[in-house]
Write a protein that holds these residues in place. Structure first.
Motif: not given
Length: 468
Positions: A247-274
């Motif tokens: 994440l430190l690598v992706s935090a270098a720029t705002a667009p790359t961190l935006w993408s990393s946060l979107a991926k982390a939100l998509r992979d969040e496991r406490t909520t069912s995918g549907a």
């Protein structure tokens, strides 16, 4: 171990029925619950058709088309009679169940039914003069779509397509920078020397200094920390809060961190995918919080839950080879499944006949006599007569509230995360969705788009395994 480079191998996504069946000439599909019904598929003219044509069409048929959730000729006749006769006392209940199975985004023209029509495996009747696509609109879609009854999948695909998930996010560099600003600041500090912890929480002095530097209140900082932990962006080690190296690598720029946060939100496991995808879909189009928007996603989630309950593998003591009930994928609404509706209709007709002096045939049958559906006997004791009636079904409004409460309970962890991204609830209960958050939700969903022909095919289907 087929070599797909072999030109003689037929790709099931592009193969023509005529070429595939040219040796045998026909394909016979047996009905799920009875061997007396089958579908015969024969190749027609094997010619190239316009791309606007649906992938598969029902051109003609002979005899009655069975409803896949009928347990036999008699149950099929009961369903057809109730659906096709507006004067039937159970007509509205049967039509309400069919409408429920079509889902919240059904085509307005799909409500008609004349009783003798065919049905898809979601048990929703269709008009006889309508050409039915076997797979619905083609193209990528969200994974939750294939978990709906097939009668609701076409409408869900249209709904996903209208959200424009395949289009790039419309967000400026300045908006992206502001959106990830607090997250980026925390990640960079957690990646350097780490953020000091005191009794498992961040030191109050650090939060006070951070609030002053970022020009936000401490409530906002706590929301970001909750989201960062839930998305597994940070972890605790030796009394300090640290960020993951990638994440430190992706935090270098705002667009790359935006993408990393979107991926982390998509992979969040406490909520069912549907549930997660339905929530993000309503946020992406701005309908989250409105009565219509919440009703739609609650309805869709209830359908998915009902299908999951109906298709669960049978228990070890259940005979899945002879018991149709353990093999049938008939989803149950608040009024029950098709089988429940048929049973209630039969009981009601029996009570009416008994009032005229008729003797129910069930009174002369033994509970264990073969060929008699057990659920028809549950409400009638052959020794003592009718038992107490079953409790009344829930009111449709109550069912909607129950479905909505269940969905909100499932997505509550995800809502806590989205609050850190700007989702705000007003004092009157309404929600404010910033435009940048809508684009972020679209970006998160876009990464979940998949080919509808492959989604979910890795699941073991015990029904098909025993049917073919």
């Amino acid at each position: 171990m087929i070599d797909l480079r072999d030109p003689t191998v037929i790709d099931d996504r592009t193969a023509r029925i005529g070429v595939t069946l040219e040796r045998n000439g026909a394909l016979v599909l047996r009905h799920t619950c009875t061997g007396g019904w089958a579908v015969l598929i024969t190749p027609g003219i094997d010619d190239v058709v316009p791309a606007t044509e649906p992938p598969c069409r029902v051109l003609a048929g002979g005899g009655r088309a069975p409803l896949p959730c009928s347990k036999g000729d008699y149950e099929h006749a009961v369903i057809v009679a109730a659906l096709g006769n507006p004067a039937h006392p159970d007509h509205e209940a049967f039509r309400d169940h069919a409408a429920w199975l079509r889902g919240p985004w059904a085509d307005a023209g799909s409500d008609s039914s004349d009783g003798e029509d065919g049905s898809d495996d979601g048990c929703g009747p269709w008009p006889a003069d309508v050409e039915v696509s076997a797979s619905g609109p083609s193209g990528p879609t969200l994974p939750f779509v294939v978990r709906l009854p097939s009668s609701a999948q076409a409408g869900a695909r249209r709904r996903v397509a209208l959200a424009g998930l395949g289009l790039p996010s419309v967000v400026t560099s300045a908006e992206t920078e502001d959106f990830v600003r607090v997250f980026r600041w925390f990640l960079l500090h957690a990646g350097a020397d780490g953020i000091p912890l005191q009794a498992g929480a961040i030191e109050p002095s650090f939060l006070t200094d951070a609030a002053a530097v970022l020009d936000v209140d401490e409530t906002r900082l706590h929301e970001v920390l909750v989201a960062a932990k839930r998305l597994q962006l940070v972890y605790s080690r030796r009394g300090r809060l640290r960020a993951k190296k990638q994440l430190l690598v992706s935090a270098a720029t705002a667009p790359t961190l935006w993408s990393s946060l979107a991926k982390a939100l998509r992979d969040e496991r406490t909520t069912s995918g549907a549930a997660r995808d339905l929530l993000l879909l309503s946020i992406a189009d701005g309908s989250f919080g409105s009565d219509t928007g919440m009703r739609e996603i609650a309805h869709a989630y209830a359908l998915i839950s009902a299908v999951s309950a109906a298709t669960r593998p049978p228990y070890w003591h259940e005979d899945r080879y002879t018991d149709c009930a353990s093999r049938c994928e008939c989803a149950a609404s608040g009024t029950g499944s098709w089988h429940d509706l048929v049973t209630e209709s039969v009981r009601r007709a029996s009570d009416a006949a008994r009032a005229d002096g008729a003797e129910p045939v069930l009174s002369s049958l033994d509970h264990y006599e073969s060929g008699v559906p057990q659920d028809w006997l549950d409400g009638y004791d052959v020794r003592w007569g009718p038992l107490d009636p079953r409790p009344a079904k829930a009111d449709p409004v109550d069912r909607h509230q129950a479905d909505l409460a269940r969905l909100l309970d499932e997505v509550s962890p995800m809502i806590e995360v989205l609050v850190a991204f700007g989702l705000t609830q007003q004092s009157d209960g309404s929600w404010i969705i910033p435009p940048t958050l809508r684009e972020f939700a679209r970006a998160t969903l876009a990464a979940s788009l998949g080919d509808p022909r492959t989604d979910g095919t890795a699941m073991y289907d015990y029904v098909q395994s025993d049917t073919w």
